[in-house]
Design an enzyme around this catalytic site. Structure first.
Site, PDB file in Angstrom:
ATOM      1  N   THR A  19       0.949  -1.340  -0.101  1.00  0.00           N
ATOM      2  CA  THR A  19      -0.081  -0.069   0.085  1.00  0.00           C
ATOM      3  C   THR A  19       0.801   1.243  -0.035  1.00  0.00           C
ATOM      4  OG1 THR A  19      -0.122   0.038   2.461  1.00  0.00           O
ATOM      5  CG2 THR A  19      -1.528  -1.094   1.308  1.00  0.00           C
ATOM      6  N   ASP A  20       0.306   2.490  -0.349  1.00  0.00           N
ATOM      7  CA  ASP A  20       1.017   3.673  -0.053  1.00  0.00           C
ATOM      8  C   ASP A  20       0.141   4.711   0.708  1.00  0.00           C
ATOM      9  OD1 ASP A  20      -0.911   4.957  -1.838  1.00  0.00           O
ATOM     10  OD2 ASP A  20       0.466   4.703  -3.669  1.00  0.00           O
ATOM     11  N   ALA A  21       0.616   5.900   0.787  1.00  0.00           N
ATOM     12  CA  ALA A  21      -0.163   6.926   1.764  1.00  0.00           C
ATOM     13  C   ALA A  21      -1.446   7.339   1.158  1.00  0.00           C
ATOM     14  CB  ALA A  21       0.774   8.070   1.785  1.00  0.00           C
ATOM     15  N   GLY A  22      -2.099   6.914  -0.152  1.00  0.00           N
ATOM     16  CA  GLY A  22      -3.215   7.044  -0.526  1.00  0.00           C
ATOM     17  C   GLY A  22      -4.092   6.101   0.142  1.00  0.00           C
ATOM     18  N   GLY A  23      -3.720   5.231   0.713  1.00  0.00           N
ATOM     19  CA  GLY A  23      -4.502   4.092   1.353  1.00  0.00           C
ATOM     20  C   GLY A  23      -4.698   2.788   0.568  1.00  0.00           C
TER      21      GLY A  23
END
Lengths: 137, 137, 137, 137
Positions: free
Chosen positions: B16-20
């Site tokens: 995952t990334d900080a965009g969820g």
């Protein structure tokens, strides 16, 4: 033994996770980039070492403390300090700082990196050209 | 030419990334795992191929559409379908589905994978043992 | 306190580096997958915890020793053992084994995982439902 | 519509795989870094956009051709060219070049990036401040 080497890194999407912060394993990528750039500053290029000397560096031990998180778009500074040059390994202290007017210590690592034969992967003695380059003040 | 091969994958923090949501490059990791497991289902092991036949698969072209995002803890199914076996490359259609009572198509990829010499990395003709194994119904 | 939880992982191309072995940071991915699956075995789902309890686990300290490398197509077993449940953190011992007739210990990690508020990321006391689930024999 | 933006990237161990070359998914990381730095050159910061405007960029389609491999210690240049600004998406052409006296084209990508609501992840119209900044010559 040596001045501290520093290297700036921008935090991109790839570095973060759904918690909104840099994923813990990715600090080891930052450490590795810092070590590679520190070696380059000593004119030691790992691809060249592999093909000419037949050896490569492999991490054998890490002790890492995560103090504060960082986020997308932050810039961090990886500081690399050589603590000791042994016969088959070197010891480094690496610190990741958040770049800012008042830098914040994000992550500290004590890293042992062994020198191994590139084919057998067995620990082997570093060649004098390598240890000399590492010890040069 | 072939049935569709399916492989389940759990979405972890690393994906995952900080965009969820799952970072777009990581679907290519899911595709690669799907291809490896499809090859294994045909008793084709890439490490073995590299050391015995001296060749390896390298992706030469991808066309990927991202339909819907997915998140931490989701389970996705990677579906792999062989479309064509050429002399130096194969064409695959790979689809990532969200596992659920009503599966949702997340990502579709048309992937061309070339066969290259493991040393020179030049495209080279696939050995008959390989093409036969791929074409076996 | 608890039996050891085990989780098998196939080594794919994405896990390896140009040294031909698994990249050192990727063992932390394996550890994380092992922890997630161990939590799942206790019916603790992190996405759910985040949205219902408002907290999440964040690693605060690791001590990792790399004993032997592993390669493409290997299967490793991640063993996770809970050592201690504190008020704001848990301590785990995680070991990665090469699956074989005679398993080889590849990598050992002592991992401290803190519980933090999902918004402020500040350390916070674990809710009783969580500590009870963790301590359940 | 715009000049080409360029961004240099060193290839580190983390980028390579056991084939000795950069893993195919990692070119998408290079593309993403190129896009982020191109946006920064337009004074568009994604973390800020997310918190102030409530939207974020998400890739919806890629078409990538891999022409030549690259290796550890290489430096590549990511070239980013804006082709079109729509109402809910932009189209980019991105090219990765091997830095050398005679640059070699390694990888070409046609990338569509959609603008989505950061909470619902639904496609949404880009705010005028954003489209204006993108269209500024």
């Amino acid at each position: 033994m040596s001045a501290k080497h520093t290297w700036p890194i921008r935090v991109y999407w790839e570095d973060t996770d759904a918690g909104g912060i840099v994923f813990y394993a990715n600090y080891l990528k930052f450490f590795e980039r810092g070590r590679t750039e520190w070696l380059r500053s000593l004119e030691l290029h790992q691809q060249t070492l592999k093909t000419t000397v037949g050896g490569m560096f492999v991490v054998s031990e890490t002790q890492v403390r995560y103090h504060q998180p960082c986020r997308l778009d932050d810039v961090v500074i990886v500081e690399t300090e050589l603590l000791q040059v042994g016969r088959v390994a070197i010891d480094l202290r690496q610190t990741v700082w958040l770049q800012s007017a008042h830098p914040v210590r994000l992550c500290t690592g004590d890293i042992r990196v062994g020198w191994v034969d590139a084919v057998t992967l067995k620990p082997t003695r570093m060649p004098p050209t390598l240890t000399n380059a590492l010890k040069r003040p």
